[in-house]
Design a protein around this motif. Structure first.
Motif, PDB file in Angstrom:
ATOM      1  N   ASN A  33       1.018  -1.087   0.181  1.00  0.00           N
ATOM      2  CA  ASN A  33      -0.023  -0.025   0.103  1.00  0.00           C
ATOM      3  C   ASN A  33       1.024   1.300   0.011  1.00  0.00           C
ATOM      4  OD1 ASN A  33      -2.278   1.420   0.165  1.00  0.00           O
ATOM      5  ND2 ASN A  33      -2.494   1.405   2.549  1.00  0.00           N
ATOM      6  N   GLU A  34       0.753   1.910  -1.207  1.00  0.00           N
ATOM      7  CA  GLU A  34       1.800   3.001  -1.414  1.00  0.00           C
ATOM      8  C   GLU A  34       1.494   4.314  -1.766  1.00  0.00           C
ATOM      9  OE1 GLU A  34       5.784   3.276  -4.223  1.00  0.00           O
ATOM     10  OE2 GLU A  34       4.952   1.450  -3.950  1.00  0.00           O
ATOM     11  N   ASN A  35       1.993   5.402  -0.997  1.00  0.00           N
ATOM     12  CA  ASN A  35       1.671   6.726  -1.297  1.00  0.00           C
ATOM     13  C   ASN A  35       2.316   7.187  -2.635  1.00  0.00           C
ATOM     14  OD1 ASN A  35       1.102   9.446  -1.311  1.00  0.00           O
ATOM     15  ND2 ASN A  35       2.064   9.739   0.534  1.00  0.00           N
ATOM     16  N   VAL A  36       1.374   7.313  -3.748  1.00  0.00           N
ATOM     17  CA  VAL A  36       1.846   7.629  -4.966  1.00  0.00           C
ATOM     18  C   VAL A  36       1.836   9.082  -5.409  1.00  0.00           C
ATOM     19  CG1 VAL A  36       1.498   5.245  -5.657  1.00  0.00           C
ATOM     20  CG2 VAL A  36      -0.456   6.936  -5.965  1.00  0.00           C
ATOM     21  N   SER A  37       1.235   9.875  -4.458  1.00  0.00           N
ATOM     22  CA  SER A  37       1.158  11.200  -4.528  1.00  0.00           C
ATOM     23  C   SER A  37       2.526  11.931  -4.497  1.00  0.00           C
ATOM     24  CB  SER A  37       0.426  11.741  -3.514  1.00  0.00           C
ATOM     25  OG  SER A  37       0.365  13.067  -3.368  1.00  0.00           O
ATOM     26  N   ASP A  38       2.679  12.943  -5.494  1.00  0.00           N
ATOM     27  CA  ASP A  38       3.828  13.849  -5.634  1.00  0.00           C
ATOM     28  C   ASP A  38       3.630  15.183  -4.712  1.00  0.00           C
ATOM     29  OD1 ASP A  38       2.010  14.815  -7.142  1.00  0.00           O
ATOM     30  OD2 ASP A  38       3.251  15.093  -9.109  1.00  0.00           O
ATOM     31  N   SER A  39       2.627  14.918  -3.962  1.00  0.00           N
ATOM     32  CA  SER A  39       2.342  16.204  -3.139  1.00  0.00           C
ATOM     33  C   SER A  39       2.607  15.910  -1.627  1.00  0.00           C
ATOM     34  CB  SER A  39       1.085  16.935  -3.447  1.00  0.00           C
ATOM     35  OG  SER A  39       0.534  17.715  -2.380  1.00  0.00           O
ATOM     36  N   VAL A  40       3.092  16.861  -0.753  1.00  0.00           N
ATOM     37  CA  VAL A  40       3.055  16.644   0.646  1.00  0.00           C
ATOM     38  C   VAL A  40       1.672  16.977   1.141  1.00  0.00           C
ATOM     39  CG1 VAL A  40       4.155  17.747   2.520  1.00  0.00           C
ATOM     40  CG2 VAL A  40       5.385  17.354   0.753  1.00  0.00           C
ATOM     41  N   VAL A  41       0.891  17.720   0.677  1.00  0.00           N
ATOM     42  CA  VAL A  41      -0.243  18.120   1.057  1.00  0.00           C
ATOM     43  C   VAL A  41      -1.508  17.039   0.836  1.00  0.00           C
ATOM     44  CG1 VAL A  41      -2.203  19.962   1.074  1.00  0.00           C
ATOM     45  CG2 VAL A  41       0.150  20.441   0.908  1.00  0.00           C
ATOM     46  N   TYR A  42      -1.636  16.447  -0.359  1.00  0.00           N
ATOM     47  CA  TYR A  42      -2.520  15.456  -0.619  1.00  0.00           C
ATOM     48  C   TYR A  42      -1.974  14.291  -0.780  1.00  0.00           C
ATOM     49  CZ  TYR A  42      -5.926  13.013  -3.531  1.00  0.00           C
ATOM     50  OH  TYR A  42      -6.802  12.244  -3.933  1.00  0.00           O
ATOM     51  N   GLU A  43      -2.478  13.195   0.068  1.00  0.00           N
ATOM     52  CA  GLU A  43      -1.778  11.782  -0.179  1.00  0.00           C
ATOM     53  C   GLU A  43      -2.854  10.923  -0.957  1.00  0.00           C
ATOM     54  OE1 GLU A  43      -1.043  10.243   3.614  1.00  0.00           O
ATOM     55  OE2 GLU A  43       0.369  11.580   4.181  1.00  0.00           O
ATOM     56  N   ARG A  44      -2.247  10.216  -1.708  1.00  0.00           N
ATOM     57  CA  ARG A  44      -3.034   9.291  -2.685  1.00  0.00           C
ATOM     58  C   ARG A  44      -2.367   7.886  -2.563  1.00  0.00           C
ATOM     59  NH1 ARG A  44      -2.824   8.323  -8.771  1.00  0.00           N
ATOM     60  NH2 ARG A  44      -4.621   7.241  -9.132  1.00  0.00           N
ATOM     61  N   TRP A  45      -3.021   6.861  -1.943  1.00  0.00           N
ATOM     62  CA  TRP A  45      -2.663   5.497  -1.362  1.00  0.00           C
ATOM     63  C   TRP A  45      -3.375   4.645  -2.490  1.00  0.00           C
ATOM     64  CZ3 TRP A  45       0.797   4.385   2.568  1.00  0.00           C
ATOM     65  CH2 TRP A  45       1.104   5.604   3.192  1.00  0.00           C
ATOM     66  N   MET A  46      -2.130   3.676  -2.848  1.00  0.00           N
ATOM     67  CA  MET A  46      -2.764   2.952  -3.813  1.00  0.00           C
ATOM     68  C   MET A  46      -2.195   1.294  -3.639  1.00  0.00           C
ATOM     69  SD  MET A  46      -2.059   3.098  -7.910  1.00  0.00           S
ATOM     70  CE  MET A  46      -3.515   4.012  -8.268  1.00  0.00           C
ATOM     71  N   GLU A  47      -2.740   0.238  -3.599  1.00  0.00           N
ATOM     72  CA  GLU A  47      -2.291  -1.033  -3.412  1.00  0.00           C
ATOM     73  C   GLU A  47      -1.199  -1.713  -4.914  1.00  0.00           C
ATOM     74  OE1 GLU A  47      -4.608  -3.964  -1.851  1.00  0.00           O
ATOM     75  OE2 GLU A  47      -4.409  -3.222   0.018  1.00  0.00           O
ATOM     76  N   LEU A  48      -0.135  -1.722  -4.856  1.00  0.00           N
ATOM     77  CA  LEU A  48       0.590  -2.029  -5.918  1.00  0.00           C
ATOM     78  C   LEU A  48       1.243  -3.543  -5.854  1.00  0.00           C
ATOM     79  CD1 LEU A  48       2.425   1.197  -6.797  1.00  0.00           C
ATOM     80  CD2 LEU A  48       0.550   0.324  -7.684  1.00  0.00           C
ATOM     81  N   ALA A  49       1.251  -4.231  -6.798  1.00  0.00           N
ATOM     82  CA  ALA A  49       1.686  -5.659  -6.794  1.00  0.00           C
ATOM     83  C   ALA A  49       2.951  -5.583  -7.442  1.00  0.00           C
ATOM     84  CB  ALA A  49       0.840  -6.674  -7.395  1.00  0.00           C
ATOM     85  N   TYR A  50       4.115  -6.010  -6.714  1.00  0.00           N
ATOM     86  CA  TYR A  50       5.578  -6.264  -7.265  1.00  0.00           C
ATOM     87  C   TYR A  50       5.707  -7.524  -7.999  1.00  0.00           C
ATOM     88  CZ  TYR A  50       6.404  -1.464  -6.027  1.00  0.00           C
ATOM     89  OH  TYR A  50       6.295  -0.169  -5.816  1.00  0.00           O
ATOM     90  N   ILE A  51       5.814  -7.574  -9.306  1.00  0.00           N
ATOM     91  CA  ILE A  51       6.194  -9.128  -9.633  1.00  0.00           C
ATOM     92  C   ILE A  51       7.722  -8.997 -10.550  1.00  0.00           C
ATOM     93  CG2 ILE A  51       5.390 -10.551 -11.699  1.00  0.00           C
ATOM     94  CD1 ILE A  51       2.554  -8.865 -11.239  1.00  0.00           C
ATOM     95  N   ARG A  52       8.238 -10.422 -10.217  1.00  0.00           N
ATOM     96  CA  ARG A  52       9.518 -10.642 -10.975  1.00  0.00           C
ATOM     97  C   ARG A  52       9.321 -11.596 -12.009  1.00  0.00           C
ATOM     98  NH1 ARG A  52      13.403 -12.274  -6.804  1.00  0.00           N
ATOM     99  NH2 ARG A  52      13.566  -9.958  -6.241  1.00  0.00           N
ATOM    100  N   GLY A  53       9.725 -10.953 -13.077  1.00  0.00           N
ATOM    101  CA  GLY A  53       9.690 -11.780 -14.309  1.00  0.00           C
ATOM    102  C   GLY A  53      10.871 -12.976 -14.369  1.00  0.00           C
ATOM    103  N   ALA A  54      10.839 -13.717 -15.370  1.00  0.00           N
ATOM    104  CA  ALA A  54      12.021 -14.925 -15.550  1.00  0.00           C
ATOM    105  C   ALA A  54      13.401 -14.215 -15.565  1.00  0.00           C
ATOM    106  CB  ALA A  54      11.472 -15.790 -16.664  1.00  0.00           C
ATOM    107  N   SER A  55      13.523 -13.079 -16.276  1.00  0.00           N
ATOM    108  CA  SER A  55      14.504 -12.125 -16.360  1.00  0.00           C
ATOM    109  C   SER A  55      15.189 -11.649 -15.132  1.00  0.00           C
ATOM    110  CB  SER A  55      14.580 -11.269 -17.496  1.00  0.00           C
ATOM    111  OG  SER A  55      13.861 -10.340 -16.912  1.00  0.00           O
TER     112      SER A  55
END
Length: 71
Positions: free
Chosen positions: A33-55
């Motif tokens: 669950n990551e804060n993807v906002s580029d603002s200090v005033v407004y937080e925007r949280w989003m659940e991101l999945a990190y996937i590792r490929g065969a490479s």
């Protein structure tokens, strides 16, 4: 401002998954669950999945795009 991320449990962690947005497959390494906002005033949280490929390269996608790749 609170922490910029926090780990989230997910039933497919360490399993083979497919990113439906890109069609790519790999191992689900983490869900964050990551804060993807580029603002200090407004937080925007989003659940991101990190996937590792065969490479060994990792990419992120929205958790809703992740499905099991098991046949």
């Amino acid at each position: 401002m609170s922490e910029s991320y926090e780990y989230v449990p997910h039933p497919l962690l360490r399993r083979r998954v497919r990113d439906v947005a890109s069609g790519s497959e790999g191992e689900l390494m983490a869900v964050v669950n990551e804060n993807v906002s580029d603002s200090v005033v407004y937080e925007r949280w989003m659940e991101l999945a990190y996937i590792r490929g065969a490479s060994g390269r990792e990419w992120s996608t929205v958790v809703a795009n992740v499905e099991s790749a098991a046949k």
